[in-house]
Write an enzyme that holds these catalytic residues in place. Structure first.
Site, PDB file in Angstrom:
ATOM      1  N   GLU A 702       0.827  -1.215   0.000  1.00 47.92           N
ATOM      2  CA  GLU A 702       0.000   0.000   0.000  1.00 47.92           C
ATOM      3  C   GLU A 702       0.854   1.255   0.000  1.00 47.92           C
ATOM      4  O   GLU A 702       0.557   2.233  -0.695  1.00 47.92           O
ATOM      5  CB  GLU A 702      -0.925  -0.016   1.226  1.00 47.92           C
ATOM      6  CG  GLU A 702      -1.842   1.171   1.379  1.00 47.92           C
ATOM      7  CD  GLU A 702      -2.875   1.269   0.255  1.00 47.92           C
ATOM      8  OE1 GLU A 702      -2.592   1.982  -0.720  1.00 47.92           O
ATOM      9  OE2 GLU A 702      -3.944   0.625   0.356  1.00 47.92           O
ATOM     10  N   VAL A 705       2.426   3.805  -3.036  1.00 45.69           N
ATOM     11  CA  VAL A 705       1.772   4.948  -3.688  1.00 45.69           C
ATOM     12  C   VAL A 705       1.014   5.726  -2.622  1.00 45.69           C
ATOM     13  O   VAL A 705       0.182   5.148  -1.904  1.00 45.69           O
ATOM     14  CB  VAL A 705       0.769   4.480  -4.768  1.00 45.69           C
ATOM     15  CG1 VAL A 705       0.151   5.680  -5.477  1.00 45.69           C
ATOM     16  CG2 VAL A 705       1.429   3.551  -5.770  1.00 45.69           C
ATOM     17  N   LEU A 709      -2.003   6.693   2.483  1.00 49.56           N
ATOM     18  CA  LEU A 709      -3.357   6.879   1.922  1.00 49.56           C
ATOM     19  C   LEU A 709      -3.870   5.569   1.313  1.00 49.56           C
ATOM     20  O   LEU A 709      -3.103   4.831   0.704  1.00 49.56           O
ATOM     21  CB  LEU A 709      -3.339   7.958   0.829  1.00 49.56           C
ATOM     22  CG  LEU A 709      -2.969   9.365   1.255  1.00 49.56           C
ATOM     23  CD1 LEU A 709      -2.980  10.284   0.038  1.00 49.56           C
ATOM     24  CD2 LEU A 709      -3.947   9.879   2.310  1.00 49.56           C
ATOM     25  N   GLU A 763      14.254  15.369  -2.021  1.00 50.07           N
ATOM     26  CA  GLU A 763      15.406  14.485  -1.849  1.00 50.07           C
ATOM     27  C   GLU A 763      16.632  15.395  -1.743  1.00 50.07           C
ATOM     28  O   GLU A 763      16.578  16.566  -2.160  1.00 50.07           O
ATOM     29  CB  GLU A 763      15.559  13.590  -3.089  1.00 50.07           C
ATOM     30  CG  GLU A 763      14.421  12.591  -3.306  1.00 50.07           C
ATOM     31  CD  GLU A 763      14.349  11.535  -2.213  1.00 50.07           C
ATOM     32  OE1 GLU A 763      15.409  11.106  -1.726  1.00 50.07           O
ATOM     33  OE2 GLU A 763      13.228  11.160  -1.830  1.00 50.07           O
ATOM     34  N   ASP A 774      10.049   9.186  -9.870  1.00 48.58           N
ATOM     35  CA  ASP A 774       9.308   8.596  -8.764  1.00 48.58           C
ATOM     36  C   ASP A 774       7.807   8.528  -9.089  1.00 48.58           C
ATOM     37  O   ASP A 774       7.144   7.526  -8.845  1.00 48.58           O
ATOM     38  CB  ASP A 774       9.581   9.450  -7.516  1.00 48.58           C
ATOM     39  CG  ASP A 774       8.959   8.852  -6.289  1.00 48.58           C
ATOM     40  OD1 ASP A 774       9.343   7.717  -5.941  1.00 48.58           O
ATOM     41  OD2 ASP A 774       8.050   9.490  -5.707  1.00 48.58           O
ATOM     42  N   LYS A 778       5.121   5.276  -9.631  1.00 48.10           N
ATOM     43  CA  LYS A 778       3.788   5.151  -9.028  1.00 48.10           C
ATOM     44  C   LYS A 778       2.740   4.924 -10.106  1.00 48.10           C
ATOM     45  O   LYS A 778       1.804   4.142  -9.930  1.00 48.10           O
ATOM     46  CB  LYS A 778       3.459   6.384  -8.192  1.00 48.10           C
ATOM     47  CG  LYS A 778       4.334   6.447  -6.943  1.00 48.10           C
ATOM     48  CD  LYS A 778       4.182   7.744  -6.192  1.00 48.10           C
ATOM     49  CE  LYS A 778       5.086   7.766  -4.964  1.00 48.10           C
ATOM     50  NZ  LYS A 778       5.274   9.074  -4.392  1.00 48.10           N
TER      51      LYS A 778
END
Ligand code: ADP
Ligand code: ASP
Ligand code: MG
Length: 918
Positions: A702, A705, A709, A763, A774, A778
């Site tokens: 989970e 992503v 949430l 970052e 990134d 996702k």
């Protein structure tokens, strides 16, 4: 070295060397010198001589010890005294560990002295290890290994020193002279066995029974020393048993009762110390009740006396729900029915010899199992089923009392279409098995009659298979039987409980627990006695299977061994969250999470029972060892008492992710916020998902992503309930969300990036965020979750890193030069503003067009994407059901706390999949 000739040069020995060396019958004569006189030789002239010589010596001894040579079959002189029977008798049995040392024997004597029953009969085992030592003497002698002599000396020394500790005066003198006498006879006998290179069964039985003879004499002398009138009983004079073909013996009750009465008429005492384990055949040949048979002895004595109860004293608090050496969480059972106790012991619970129940059951005599080292524990009461009835209402769990296992088995499977409907096949199979003397432990036949399968001890399977091959040669050649298959290295796991088999749901729960521990069941049998369900497993799965079913039924808690990989920002936060929550989870939700290992890239910390999470940081530093991933995984998974394992990968490492496949295959569940596996090569991803679907092993991600949430779970829920995903669109990067939420009129792009970097939102090198990689990962994760078969390279990405700055060697230099490119984005923002729109950096999965992309888009000012603040994520699912208004999930989607929280909730989801109560 005491030699054979020195033994026979003793004037009391009247046997010829020739006879001793070559004739087993003469070996029995030699045996007649021992304290326990093999009665059938008493009528032989030679024997009489030795018997008389023994009686002469007797004068120096206490009359109680000379009782051992009393010939109960003769007994003309004594007047008959009636043996009282019934409730006034209480029978005790003390196992080997209870009499393992002089201290312990003293303790046993105290218990006997403190029992205020009117009459007591105490059955005693050999001192612990002594029976093994005696068998070893035989083994050594018949293998012509001279060390039997020193081994016998060790036996002598053990008993001599114990006697010196316990006794004094005449009692000590009599015991030691008896002991020396027995030992010198054993030496002669073993010498004969050494020469013959063979020992018969009755010889063996005779030799090995000495442990009980000595312990009973020691204990009775000690009790007498304490001023209580007490007799010791050589049970070979009383217990009569018939050997059976299956290496067991059947008591002959009528004859034994008569002999007991006769014995009592000469040895009336209110306290009797009797030898366990040994008995005689109807022909008066010494025999034994087989290994661990003292429990059985005590039950027979209890039945002969119609005793009030039989207390079996041992080294554990009672009968546990499973072998406590294998399942540390096993619990003591308060009561067991006779049948349950029988089934538990038959299937390997060696706390009780399997035949112990039968004699007492006839007279409804309860057995109490108690711990000599913990007198405050009430123990387990074994009695008729009625006592259990009040537990019935407590749900499925109360139907299963315990679990036991038998190792070292092989399955034999006789298979073929020619078996169906042919009467006599089963009988022919088992005739062949019987002919080789093999012991069938369980049988299972499918109702199609296509195959019969049964379990036998590993060591017997070769002979069984050969016998079957030869018995069914013709049928095999003709193809009526297709095979006689041997499956070695199996174990039996039995679940025992009154009526469990007839209660709906019990077997389902059992098999479910095994399936969830990823254990394959090879064969099943359910006795129609309805007291047990037996499953055959691979030997290496047995302990894990035992723990899995035990924890499912008994602990009612889901216990999961947790291994944390990567105790960095997210992993460390997760460990702190676990620290704060585990007690509540255990108490309120019955979920027992135990962190068995933590590993970083350099150091790992392993624990056998669970790391103290309050101190994990210092422990890792102080007690950590060099990290070796393979060792870590093995430790967390194979720790021998937790049925389920989860590895939590909190790294961003593709090397770690490449192991998931292997872990899932081994039955290890995986939970991770690491995106590498799901966004890696498509074929590997598909393999992983296929594996996950085929097995009962879970893989939850989970937090890959939107951190904590509920994005993956929302998507799954939609798909599983039959909705169709049309489009997923969202702001998936907390950093880019922050940047564009703050990139408003009057501010430059580089200024906002610098601010975000300063606040720790980016970052260390902001290009890692701005490049969109990134977000791309996702997007591919969600695309694949929605069923699209795309590679990462299929997703076009609009990078926000200006082309000329991509090669900048350092983040600093990049930040320094970024303002030179502010113009580009400022223009885009102006155009958007003029149209009443805002810029947002989004990922899109277009399921209809089967593609995904990552780009800077514009949204009207009233669009939900335009309303964001801070670093929130927002994801809109447009589906067949949510077509007009998309389903929107919004909230903070980055940060250690929420990411770790997402991982934690995956671990709890795993617990509920594994059966934790909701
Ligand atoms: P003794 O020498 O007293 O007869 P045993 O070694 O024969 O003792 O039996 C006691 C042992 O049985 C215990 O120490 C325990 O390890 C083992 N055991 C196996 N299964 C069970 C069980 N279900 N409940 C209790 N003990 C068990
Ligand atoms: N001493 C015997 C054995 O070790 C019997 C017993 O202890 O029950 O097998
Ligand atoms: Mg025992």
């Amino acid at each position: 070295m005491a030699s054979f000739s020195s033994a026979i040069s003793n004037p009391r020995h009247v046997l010829s060397q020739k006879a001793l060396a070559h004739d087993a019958k003469h070996m029995k004569i030699c045996a007649s010198h021992c304290s326990a006189f093999p009665l059938h030789f008493q009528r032989s002239p030679i024997c009489r001589m030795s018997f008389i010589s023994r009686l002469e010596r007797k004068e120096t001894r206490k009359p109680q010890i000379s009782a051992s040579v009393t010939d109960t079959t003769v007994g003309k002189s004594s007047e008959k005294v009636k043996l009282p029977k019934g409730d006034m008798w209480s029978v005790h049995k003390f196992g080997g560990t209870c009499v393992g040392s002089s201290e312990r024997i003293k303790n046993v004597a105290d218990i006997i002295l403190n029992d205020d029953s009117e009459r007591k009969l105490v059955v005693v085992s050999a001192m612990s290890k002594v029976t093994d030592m005696m068998y070893d003497l035989i083994y050594k002698a018949q293998s012509r290994d001279e060390s039997y002599i020193s081994a016998l000396d060790a036996v002598l020394e053990k008993h001599r020193s114990t006697a010196l500790d316990l006794l004094d005066g005449d009692e000590l003198g009599s015991f030691l002279s008896q002991l020396h006498h027995d030992i010198s006879n054993l030496k002669a006998m073993l010498r004969a066995i050494y020469i013959a290179g063979h020992a018969t069964e009755s010889f063996t039985d005779f030799v090995v029974g000495h442990g009980e003879l000595w312990s009973a004499q020691l204990l009775s002398s000690l009790v007498r020393k304490n001023g209580v009138d007490c007799q010791w009983m050589d049970t070979r004079e009383v217990l009569v048993v018939n050997p059976t073909s299956s290496n067991q013996v059947d008591p002959v009750y009528a004859e034994s009762e008569q002999r007991l009465e006769k014995w009592y008429s000469k040895n009336q005492a209110k306290t009797i110390i009797a030898t366990g384990f040994i008995a005689s055949t109807p022909q008066n040949i010494p025999t034994t009740l087989k290994r661990d048979g003292s429990d059985f002895s005590s039950a027979i004595m209890g039945a002969l006396l119609r005793a009030r109860q039989v207390t079996i004293w041992t080294d554990v608090d009672g009968v546990y729900s499973a072998d406590p050496r294998k399942v540390s969480e096993a619990v003591i059972l308060k009561t067991l029915s006779y049948q349950e106790a029988w089934e538990m012991s038959y299937f390997g619970a060696n706390v009780l010899h399997p035949r112990t129940i039968i004699p007492v059951m006839r007279y409804d005599i309860p057995i109490i199992i108690r711990n000599i080292f913990n007198l405050s524990a009430p123990g387990t009461k074994i009695c008729r089923a009625a006592a259990d009835m009040d537990e019935v209402a407590q749900g499925l769990e109360s139907y299963v009392k315990g679990f036991a296992t038998i190792d070292n088995l092989a399955l034999v499977n006789v298979e073929g279409t020619g078996m169906a409907g042919v009467p006599g096949t089963a009988s022919a199979i088992f005739d062949a098995v019987k002919a080789v003397g093999a012991n069938v432990i369980m049988i299972s036949q499918a109702s199609s009659e296509h195959s019969v399968c049964f379990a036998v001890p590993d060591k017997e399977v070769k002979a069984v298979a050969e016998a079957l091959q030869s018995r069914f040669r013709q049928a095999l050649d003709a193809g009526r039987l297709s095979q006689v298959q041997v499956i070695p290295n199996c174990s039996i796991l039995a679940a025992v409980g009154q009526k469990m088999a007839s209660t709906p749901g019990v077997s389902a729960t059992l098999f479910n627990a095994l399936a969830k521990a990823n254990i394959n069941v090879r064969a099943i049998a359910q006795g129609c006695s309805e007291y047990n369900i037996t499953v055959v497993l691979k030997r290496e799965d047995c302990i894990r299977g035992l723990r899995a079913v035990h924890s499912r039924f008994y602990l009612s808690r889901t216990t999961i061994a947790v291994g944390i990989i990567g105790p960095g920002l997210i992993g460390g936060t997760l460990l702190d969250q676990l620290r704060d929550q585990t007690a509540t989870l255990k108490e309120e939700f019955n979920i027992d999470l135990r962190v068995m290992g933590i590993t970083g890239s350099r150091t790992m910390l392993l624990s056998d029972s669970g790391i103290d999470l309050a101190r994990w940081r210092e422990l890792l530093k102080e007690e950590g060892e060099k990290a070796v991933l393979e060792k870590f995984v093995h430790h967390v998974h194979e720790n021998h008492f937790i049925p389920n394992t989860v590895l939590v990968d909190c790294t961003a490492d593709s090397g770690i992710a490449s192991h998931y496949n292997d872990w899932l295959r081994k039955g290890i569940h995986v939970v991770t916020p690491n995106k590498k596996a799901n966004s890696g090569p498509l074929d590997q991803y598909l393999k992983l998902r296929a594996l996950q679907r085929q097995s009962y092993t879970h893989y939850f991600y989970e937090a890959t992503v939107g951190a904590g949430l509920p994005i993956i779970s929302t998507l799954r829920g939609l798909l599983e309930t039959g909705d169709r995903i049309l489009r997923i669109e969202g702001i998936f990067s907390g950093t880019l969300s922050y940047i564009f939420n703050n990139f408003i009129s009057g501010r430059t792009f580089s200024e906002v990036v610098a601010e975000a970097k300063q606040a720790g939102y980016t970052e260390p090198d902001p290009r890692d965020d701005l490049s969109g990689t990134d977000v791309r990962r996702k997007v591919i994760i969600l695309a694949r979750e929605s069923g699209l078969k795309l590679e990462l390279s299929d997703i076009p990405v609009e990078s926000l890193v200006p082309e000329p700055l991509r090669a900048c060697p350092s983040a600093e230099e990049f930040m320094q030069k970024l303002p030179q490119f502010d113009h580009d984005l400022a223009t885009k923002r102006q155009i958007a503003e003029d149209a009443g729109e805002v810029l947002r950096y989004v990922g899109v999965v277009d399921v209809i067009k089967q593609k995904g992309e990552v780009q800077l888009r514009t949204y009207k000012k009233d669009h939900p994407f335009a309303q964001l603040s801070g670093s929130d994520n927002i994801i809109a699912f447009t589906t067949r059901r949510y077509k007009e208004q998309p389903l929107i999930v919004r909230g903070p989607g980055a940060g250690a706390e929420v990411t770790a929280g997402g991982v934690f909730s995956d671990i709890l989801r795993l617990a509920s999949y594994l059966g934790a109560p909701s």
